[in-house]
Design a protein around this motif. Structure first.
Motif, mmCIF file in Angstrom:
data_model
loop_
_atom_site.group_PDB
_atom_site.id
_atom_site.type_symbol
_atom_site.label_atom_id
_atom_site.label_comp_id
_atom_site.label_asym_id
_atom_site.label_seq_id
_atom_site.Cartn_x
_atom_site.Cartn_y
_atom_site.Cartn_z
ATOM 1 N N ALA A 171 -0.423 -2.669 -4.690
ATOM 2 C CA ALA A 171 -0.457 -2.286 -3.279
ATOM 3 C C ALA A 171 -0.454 -3.510 -2.369
ATOM 4 N N LEU A 172 -1.111 -4.588 -2.803
ATOM 5 C CA LEU A 172 -1.103 -5.819 -2.006
ATOM 6 C C LEU A 172 0.316 -6.351 -1.831
ATOM 7 N N GLY A 173 1.127 -6.228 -2.869
ATOM 8 C CA GLY A 173 2.515 -6.656 -2.769
ATOM 9 C C GLY A 173 3.265 -5.915 -1.674
ATOM 10 N N PHE A 174 2.842 -4.717 -1.381
ATOM 11 C CA PHE A 174 3.468 -3.926 -0.327
ATOM 12 C C PHE A 174 2.811 -4.185 1.030
ATOM 13 N N TYR A 175 1.519 -3.943 1.124
ATOM 14 C CA TYR A 175 0.837 -4.012 2.422
ATOM 15 C C TYR A 175 0.694 -5.444 2.954
ATOM 16 N N ARG A 176 0.442 -6.391 2.083
ATOM 17 C CA ARG A 176 0.314 -7.785 2.511
ATOM 18 C C ARG A 176 1.684 -8.441 2.628
ATOM 19 N N ASP A 177 2.471 -8.360 1.556
ATOM 20 C CA ASP A 177 3.711 -9.128 1.502
ATOM 21 C C ASP A 177 4.848 -8.479 2.290
ATOM 22 N N ALA A 178 5.020 -7.170 2.198
ATOM 23 C CA ALA A 178 6.125 -6.507 2.903
ATOM 24 C C ALA A 178 5.773 -6.170 4.348
ATOM 25 N N LEU A 179 4.557 -5.624 4.576
ATOM 26 C CA LEU A 179 4.176 -5.258 5.943
ATOM 27 C C LEU A 179 3.559 -6.420 6.724
ATOM 28 N N GLY A 180 3.097 -7.442 6.022
ATOM 29 C CA GLY A 180 2.562 -8.614 6.707
ATOM 30 C C GLY A 180 1.098 -8.527 7.110
ATOM 31 N N LEU A 181 0.347 -7.582 6.537
ATOM 32 C CA LEU A 181 -1.083 -7.510 6.833
ATOM 33 C C LEU A 181 -1.794 -8.658 6.122
ATOM 34 N N GLU A 182 -2.929 -9.070 6.683
ATOM 35 C CA GLU A 182 -3.680 -10.202 6.139
ATOM 36 C C GLU A 182 -4.903 -9.714 5.381
ATOM 37 N N PHE B 68 8.820 5.445 4.509
ATOM 38 C CA PHE B 68 8.809 4.893 3.155
ATOM 39 C C PHE B 68 7.732 5.573 2.331
ATOM 40 N N ARG B 69 7.759 5.328 1.029
ATOM 41 C CA ARG B 69 6.625 5.597 0.141
ATOM 42 C C ARG B 69 6.145 4.242 -0.367
ATOM 43 N N ASP B 70 4.829 4.054 -0.378
ATOM 44 C CA ASP B 70 4.286 2.826 -0.945
ATOM 45 C C ASP B 70 4.347 2.949 -2.473
ATOM 46 N N PRO B 71 3.981 1.892 -3.219
ATOM 47 C CA PRO B 71 4.089 1.952 -4.681
ATOM 48 C C PRO B 71 3.286 3.077 -5.334
ATOM 49 N N SER B 72 2.266 3.602 -4.652
ATOM 50 C CA SER B 72 1.463 4.695 -5.185
ATOM 51 C C SER B 72 1.974 6.065 -4.760
ATOM 52 N N GLY B 73 2.992 6.087 -3.903
ATOM 53 C CA GLY B 73 3.553 7.355 -3.454
ATOM 54 C C GLY B 73 3.064 7.820 -2.095
ATOM 55 N N ASN B 74 2.199 7.038 -1.449
ATOM 56 C CA ASN B 74 1.743 7.404 -0.108
ATOM 57 C C ASN B 74 2.917 7.382 0.863
#
Length: 134
Positions: free
Chosen positions: A18-29, A120-126
């Motif tokens: 999930a960090l690969g998505f929310y941190r790296d793709a969306l840019g959250l810290e 989108f769907r995140d890696p967990s399907g959200n």
């Protein structure tokens, strides 16, 4: 009296994925990374909303076995509540998220009810929607 949202939770199957998505793709810290009882919670945030923490955790983290099982079932079905983010550059955000390999549900589109958004769907399907900030 003043009230504001301080934390919101996103249940995920794998915090690192999930960090690969929310941190790296969306840019959250990453603001906080805590391990306890064999589970891990990671709090993310953005300078645009400094008082808001987005907490990534697994279904069983901090819950009973029965509660975690019920949440895992909903997560697997893609039935947890949708998340809506806002971006000041929807096209740029869309391209960054698509490049991460996330499942695209809808390319940027003007909606009849007002916003321009994508999904989108995140890696967990959200299910996530991203709207152009006004």
């Amino acid at each position: 009296m003043t009230i504001s949202l301080q934390f919101t939770n996103i249940t995920v199957n794998d915090v690192d994925e999930a960090l690969g998505f929310y941190r790296d793709a969306l840019g959250l810290e990453v603001r906080n990374d805590v391990s306890s009882g064999g589970f891990r919670w990671v709090t993310l945030g953005t300078d645009a909303q400094p008082g808001l923490g987005i907490v990534l955790s697994e279904p069983h983290a901090g819950r009973s076995q029965a509660q975690g099982d019920a949440i895992q079932e909903l997560l697997t079905k893609g039935s947890l509540p949708m998340l809506v983010f806002a971006s000041d550059d929807l096209d740029k955000t869309f391209e960054a998220v698509r490049a991460s390999g996330a499942e695209v549900l809808q390319e940027p589109k003007d909606q009849g009810w007002g916003p321009r958004d994508c999904a989108f769907r995140d890696p967990s399907g959200n299910h996530l929607r991203i709207s152009q900030a006004s």
